[in-house]
Design an enzyme around this catalytic site. Structure first.
Site, PDB file in Angstrom:
ATOM      1  N   THR A   1     -14.728   2.981  35.419  1.00 14.60           N
ATOM      2  CA  THR A   1     -14.925   3.166  33.984  1.00 14.60           C
ATOM      3  C   THR A   1     -15.399   4.596  33.802  1.00 14.60           C
ATOM      4  O   THR A   1     -15.893   5.200  34.741  1.00 14.60           O
ATOM      5  CB  THR A   1     -16.066   2.225  33.504  1.00 14.60           C
ATOM      6  OG1 THR A   1     -15.699   0.881  33.757  1.00 14.60           O
ATOM      7  CG2 THR A   1     -16.389   2.380  32.027  1.00 14.60           C
TER       8      THR A   1
ATOM      9  N   ARG B   1      -9.624 -11.123  30.294  1.00 17.03           N
ATOM     10  CA  ARG B   1     -11.041 -10.864  30.627  1.00 17.03           C
ATOM     11  C   ARG B   1     -11.491  -9.575  29.947  1.00 17.03           C
ATOM     12  O   ARG B   1     -10.820  -8.548  30.023  1.00 17.03           O
ATOM     13  CB  ARG B   1     -11.195 -10.755  32.134  1.00 17.03           C
ATOM     14  CG  ARG B   1     -12.615 -10.416  32.621  1.00 17.03           C
ATOM     15  CD  ARG B   1     -12.805  -8.938  32.869  1.00 17.03           C
ATOM     16  NE  ARG B   1     -14.074  -8.623  33.519  1.00 17.03           N
ATOM     17  CZ  ARG B   1     -14.547  -7.397  33.684  1.00 17.03           C
ATOM     18  NH1 ARG B   1     -13.860  -6.360  33.246  1.00 17.03           N
ATOM     19  NH2 ARG B   1     -15.692  -7.178  34.276  1.00 17.03           N
TER      20      ARG B   1
ATOM     21  N   ASP C   1     -17.900  -5.288  30.042  1.00 18.75           N
ATOM     22  CA  ASP C   1     -19.004  -4.752  29.225  1.00 18.75           C
ATOM     23  C   ASP C   1     -18.571  -3.548  28.390  1.00 18.75           C
ATOM     24  O   ASP C   1     -19.153  -3.274  27.336  1.00 18.75           O
ATOM     25  CB  ASP C   1     -20.180  -4.352  30.118  1.00 18.75           C
ATOM     26  CG  ASP C   1     -19.796  -3.362  31.216  1.00 18.75           C
ATOM     27  OD1 ASP C   1     -18.617  -3.360  31.637  1.00 18.75           O
ATOM     28  OD2 ASP C   1     -20.663  -2.596  31.657  1.00 18.75           O
TER      29      ASP C   1
ATOM     30  N   GLY D   1     -19.634  -0.015  36.446  1.00 19.91           N
ATOM     31  CA  GLY D   1     -19.965  -1.002  37.480  1.00 19.91           C
ATOM     32  C   GLY D   1     -19.686  -2.407  36.999  1.00 19.91           C
ATOM     33  O   GLY D   1     -18.979  -2.606  36.001  1.00 19.91           O
TER      34      GLY D   1
END
Ligand code: GLY
Length: 383
Positions: free
Chosen positions: A219, A247, A250, A271
């Site tokens: 990310t 899915r 975050d 992460g």
């Protein structure tokens, strides 16, 4: 209350919504002047100082140059992460991001503008190389904070974004095919065994050097404080490699992958998204800074919370500690910043900006220029 002149109106978001809706027009955010001046800074995950997409500037360099040149803080950050989204070599963000279990690249992103107190996000978006620009359009042109899936794609199409059939590159497709070949030889495995096999295959591909472990959840989060004292942030990702289609991690969730309060600070993450979603860590970090904690201490508080919430055996290593990593990046209104990770070391952490070593890093750009610095770690060693 002061009356708006026509000029003010044109500068405000109200007029932007009436303008021709093309991605180029979307780039013109209203200017919000604040009376403060600040020491400008841009921070991001380490990839923000690595990829250049064939150009001369890394993401943090570009964001810093634009921001200090007077461009809106969030627009500058989005332009910075666009470099990574468009770079086919960066297989954790945008075009060429590692696809989901069906081989489809689904992208997540969100952004927040501190002074304007506006936010926008997209999740499970297919076909647009730059999800951060679509997230920015959600912020600018809608009353909503999050659009997903087909709806997000339709919104992008209506605004003139190019919709592509497939965002895989040769590399991301080759890696997906390798994963598929290993995990789905028979199609109908026992669900428990299948889940184990998926995780084991991810890890085996890392061990064999086919993948970097950080790219399983790779990310970019990028946050900035402009010379005018304006805070903003953006996070963008292709999410967990080989995820179940649909899915959402975050990254596009306000408070999880990113949180900005223009009066306090900005924070974001990279992460394992599930660990971060459970505790809405970016919100927690900003709240900790609001209570007076320095960015590093605020990040550590969130990392401690993640450790405390990680109790399932499958998520623990032989030492009884989390078997994954999560990193946070935070900056406050004073321009103080930090990068912190659950583990400060990771066997895969080599090669950022030509550096070697196992230390987890983050990128920063200030008046001194771009640097890649070491993250503080909460726990000893590596996951
Ligand atoms: N942090 C990115 C993800 O888990 O999707």
């Amino acid at each position: 209350m002061r009356k708006l002149s026509r000029r003010d109106f044109v500068k405000s978001g109200a007029a932007a919504g009436l303008a021709a809706a093309t991605p180029q027009v979307l780039g013109q955010a209203p200017t919000v002047l604040t009376p403060r001046s600040a020491k400008p800074v841009v921070i991001s995950s380490a990839n923000g100082n690595f990829y250049k997409n064939g150009g001369t500037q890394t993401g943090v360099e570009k964001a810093f140059a634009l921001m200090t040149g007077g461009k809106d803080v969030l627009e500058s950050l989005v332009a910075g992460v666009n470099i990574l989204e468009l770079d086919p070599e960066e297989d954790s963000v945008g075009y060429g991001g590692l696809p989901n279990a069906d081989g489809v690249v689904q992208l997540d992103s969100c952004c927040m503008h501190g002074p304007r107190k506006r936010a926008g996000g997209v999740a499970a978006l297919e076909g647009v190389r730059t999800p951060s620009l679509v997230a920015h359009a959600v912020l600018q042109q809608t009353d909503h904070h999050l659009l997903v899936g087909k709806g997000a794609q339709g919104f992008a199409r209506n605004l003139g974004f190019k919709i592509e059939d497939d965002l895989n590159t040769e590399r991301s497709r080759r890696l997906w095919l390798e994963w598929k070949r290993r995990t789905d030889p028979g199609h109908y495995l026992d669900p428990d065994k299948r889940a184990e096999l998926h995780e084991a295959t991810r890890q085996a591909m890392v061990a064999e050097g086919l993948l970097r472990s950080r790219h399983l959840h790779g990310t970019i989060n990028c946050d900035g404080l402009s010379p005018r004292g304006e805070l903003a942030g953006v996070t963008t990702t292709s999410g967990l490699a080989w995820k179940i289609p649909g899915r959402v991690g975050d990254s596009p969730i306000l408070g999880a992958g990113l949180y900005v309060d223009g009066a306090v600070g900005a924070a974001g993450s990279t992460g394992r998204g599930e660990a971060n979603l459970y505790g809405l860590s970016s919100f927690l970090i900003v709240e900790q800074m609001r209570q007076g904690k320095a960015p590093k201490d605020a990040c550590m508080e969130a990392l401690k919370r993640i450790q405390a919430n990680t109790v399932e055996k499958r998520l623990l290593n032989a030492r009884g500690l989390p078997n994954f990593n999560v990193s946070f990046y935070a900056v406050n209104l004073k321009g103080e910043f930090a990068g912190a990770a659950l583990y400060g070391e990771d066997p895969e952490e080599t090669g950022w900006a030509g550096e070697t070593g196992r230390r987890v890093r983050f990128a920063v750009c200030t008046e001194k220029g771009p640097e890649t610095l070491v993250c503080d770690g909460l726990l000893p060693g590596a996951p």
